[in-house]
Design an enzyme around this catalytic site. Structure first.
Site, PDB file in Angstrom:
ATOM      1  N   ASP A 166      -0.282 -40.824   8.448  1.00 19.36           N
ATOM      2  CA  ASP A 166      -0.320 -39.888   7.304  1.00 19.36           C
ATOM      3  C   ASP A 166      -1.626 -39.824   6.510  1.00 19.36           C
ATOM      4  O   ASP A 166      -1.595 -39.821   5.281  1.00 19.36           O
ATOM      5  CB  ASP A 166       0.837 -40.196   6.344  1.00 19.36           C
ATOM      6  CG  ASP A 166       2.194 -39.996   6.989  1.00 19.36           C
ATOM      7  OD1 ASP A 166       2.247 -39.723   8.198  1.00 19.36           O
ATOM      8  OD2 ASP A 166       3.208 -40.111   6.278  1.00 19.36           O
ATOM      9  N   LYS A 194       6.631 -35.513  11.058  1.00 20.85           N
ATOM     10  CA  LYS A 194       7.919 -36.050  10.587  1.00 20.85           C
ATOM     11  C   LYS A 194       8.346 -35.418   9.270  1.00 20.85           C
ATOM     12  O   LYS A 194       7.514 -34.852   8.549  1.00 20.85           O
ATOM     13  CB  LYS A 194       7.852 -37.572  10.440  1.00 20.85           C
ATOM     14  CG  LYS A 194       6.919 -38.029   9.359  1.00 20.85           C
ATOM     15  CD  LYS A 194       6.815 -39.544   9.345  1.00 20.85           C
ATOM     16  CE  LYS A 194       5.643 -39.960   8.490  1.00 20.85           C
ATOM     17  NZ  LYS A 194       5.819 -39.633   7.068  1.00 20.85           N
ATOM     18  N   CYS A 226       5.745 -45.155   4.598  1.00 15.68           N
ATOM     19  CA  CYS A 226       5.704 -44.800   6.016  1.00 15.68           C
ATOM     20  C   CYS A 226       5.189 -45.932   6.883  1.00 15.68           C
ATOM     21  O   CYS A 226       5.703 -46.172   7.984  1.00 15.68           O
ATOM     22  CB  CYS A 226       4.875 -43.546   6.218  1.00 15.68           C
ATOM     23  SG  CYS A 226       5.153 -42.872   7.841  1.00 15.68           S
TER      24      CYS A 226
HETATM   25  C1  VGL Z   1       5.398 -41.006   2.356  1.00 13.66           C
HETATM   26  C2  VGL Z   1       6.183 -40.800   0.224  1.00 13.66           C
HETATM   27  C3  VGL Z   1       6.726 -39.576   0.531  1.00 13.66           C
HETATM   28  C4  VGL Z   1       4.649 -41.785   3.364  1.00 13.66           C
HETATM   29  C5  VGL Z   1       5.930 -39.785   2.682  1.00 13.66           C
HETATM   30  O1  VGL Z   1       4.297 -41.209   4.408  1.00 13.66           O
HETATM   31  O2  VGL Z   1       4.386 -42.982   3.126  1.00 13.66           O
HETATM   32  N1  VGL Z   1       5.523 -41.514   1.137  1.00 13.66           N
HETATM   33  N2  VGL Z   1       6.587 -39.086   1.760  1.00 13.66           N
END
Ligand code: VGL
Ligand code: ZN
Length: 202
Positions: free
Chosen positions: A11, A97, A141
């Site tokens: 991410d 995702k 994540c």
């Molecule tokens: C994530 C918060 C909300 C992450 C994704 O990828 O860590 N954190 N959505």
């Protein structure tokens, strides 16, 4: 057992970096080092996976629809794009995702590539048994992906110099690292990886 390694970058998207709607403190500071890890894995012909949060506008993951988070990483927006300095090679396998409106989880094992294959199938197809994991956010994540990887029997090396956490509570990242280690992940860093890979014949 021969170790078949792969790199997983979690991410590294604009919304998780400086100026983004869910900026992880110092998130973008991982990028120069990630580029160096990428070079090592590329040089050795090893697979590189890059996950991305890939939400629809309406999802139970967002605060306004009952979830925990501000709007972030909406499919097709600037915020969802990979951070500009991240030099992902052409062959990088992109895993998306959180793409369905009823999905509220963090693990890359819930993600799919462009042809709809899930992460575990991709790993099995290339006989990968060890993952080097870096990216954002440490306690979401990264953590849930690492715990799933361990649960499925993969070895996990956590690239501790190339992860960053949200730290809603200041100790959240540290706690998450603790948990990952307790479940069997091991930590490493760039210096060690560079040395380790320089010993491997190509
Ligand atoms: C994530 C918060 C909300 C992450 C994704 O990828 O860590 N954190 N959505
Ligand atoms: Zn998200």
């Amino acid at each position: 057992m021969k170790l078949q390694r792969a790199l997983l970058i979690v991410d590294l998207q604009n919304d998780f970096c400086r100026g983004g709607s869910l900026a992880v403190p110092e998130g973008e500071k991982t990028v120069p080092l990630l580029n160096k890890y990428i070079r090592i894995f590329s040089k050795h012909g090893l697979p590189i996976f890059a996950s991305r949060d890939w939400h629809p506008q309406k999802t139970v993951h967002f605060k306004r629809f009952g979830g925990a988070w501000p709007v972030h990483c909406v499919q097709g927006t600037f915020g969802a794009r990979f951070y500009k300095g991240l030099r992902l090679p052409e062959a990088t396998i992109i895993l998306s995702k959180g793409a369905s409106p009823d999905e509220d989880n963090y693990s890359v094992f819930q993600a799919k590539d462009s042809s709809g294959l899930d992460f575990i199938s991709l790993l099995k197809n290339s006989h990968i048994n060890e993952l080097y994991v870096a990216g954002l956010a440490t306690e979401y994540c990264v953590k849930y992906s690492v715990l799933d990887a361990l649960k499925y029997g993969f070895r996990v090396r956590l690239l501790e110099d190339a992860i960053r956490g949200v730290n809603i509570k200041p100790t959240d990242s540290r706690q998450a690292i603790h948990t990952m280690i307790a479940h069997g992940a091991t930590k490493t860093d760039f210096k060690k990886v560079a040395t380790q890979f320089s010993r491997i014949r190509r």
